[in-house]
Write a protein that holds these residues in place. Structure first.
Motif: not given
Length: 273
Positions: A32-43, A128-137, A216-217
């Motif tokens: 399984n994969v999850s990818y955090r996206l920002l509001a400006e990238e989605v809306e 996010l606490k370690v590196n706010p740029e990381q968006r993927v698990v 990772g980022v």
């Protein structure tokens, strides 16, 4: 306005899941994969503004309230994601209080995010606490790494040193080494908590006899992290297949020199210097 299925985020997820399946890392509905996206990238997409369904998370995710996550579905096969992304992928938004999530795109046949979704979100919170740029698990089942969990002590220093010594690039790609949790039942919040605790220190965490959680980022960077770890495990397996006797190796001093050259800091205490 364009549709979200045509976004680069969905295309990238389709490509990465297909490649992972082709490498035999995600048999059947494994992975399984999850990818955090920002509001400006989605809306800006026309089809992400209607809530299709809402579900309780079962833990406090207020640290990521309001974030969007593109995630694979529960019971879905990686081999199908490329050809039917609107069924096997979904875009969800974490509620303002962090207690639930809304499905706003995808899962068109009534699907839901992976059963490991709470584990993903807990790891996202820690990374996010370690590196706010990381968006993927990214969770998958790399064959040779899993095999090592049956034959080697489940010790972070021991496993990290083996993987570092199998190829020069390992210590550059994952200088923290690899974290390890005890064997636990997957899909539970308990394994999510244990994994996230390790994710506070490591970018990749081994689930013994099961698979790997990596972060990772970008999707490509995270996939590349898994590639390097699994390649090192494969070399170790080949060494064993050739009799297991190591006549020469990358020394600890040489590992330190490689890390310094590339500006990396190996995990404290993992090298004998």
């Amino acid at each position: 306005m364009t549709k979200f299925v045509d976004s680069p985020y969905v295309l990238n997820m389709r490509e990465v899941t297909r490649e992972s399946y082709n490498r035999y890392w995600d048999e059947r509905n494994g992975g399984n994969v999850s990818y955090r996206l920002l509001a400006e990238e989605v809306e800006s997409y026309e089809d992400v503004h209607e809530v299709k369904a809402s579900f309780e998370l079962g833990f406090d995710a207020s640290a990521i309230a309001g974030y969007y996550y593109l995630v694979t579905g529960t019971g879905r096969y990686f081999r199908n994601v490329y050809s039917r992304p609107t069924l096997d992928l979904g875009l969800v938004k974490i509620s303002a209080d962090g207690q639930s999530y809304d499905i706003v795109w995808g899962f068109e046949d009534g699907g839901k995010p992976t059963s490991e979704f709470p584990s993903h979100l807990m790891s996202h919170i820690e990374r996010l606490k370690v590196n706010p740029e990381q968006r993927v698990v990214f969770h998958c089942h790399p064959t040779n790494l899993i095999a090592m969990s049956f034959t080697q002590p489940l010790d972070e220093r021991h496993l990290s040193r083996i993987l570092w010594k199998m190829q020069a690039e390992s210590i550059v790609v994952f200088p923290q080494g690899i974290g390890v949790i005890p064997y636990m039942t997957p899909g539970t919040n308990d394994i999510g908590v244990k994994t996230s605790e390790k994710m506070a220190e490591f970018q990749a965490v081994l689930w013994p006899h099961h698979g790997l959680f990596a972060s990772g980022v970008t999707l490509d960077e995270t996939y590349g992290l898994v590639e390097v770890i699994e390649k090192a495990a494969m070399i170790f397996s080949q060494v064993g297949a050739q009799g297991g006797k190591i006549l020469q190796e990358i020394t600890d001093q040489e590992l330190q020199e490689i890390a310094e050259f590339f500006g990396m800091t190996p995990h404290a205490g993992f090298l004998d210097l």
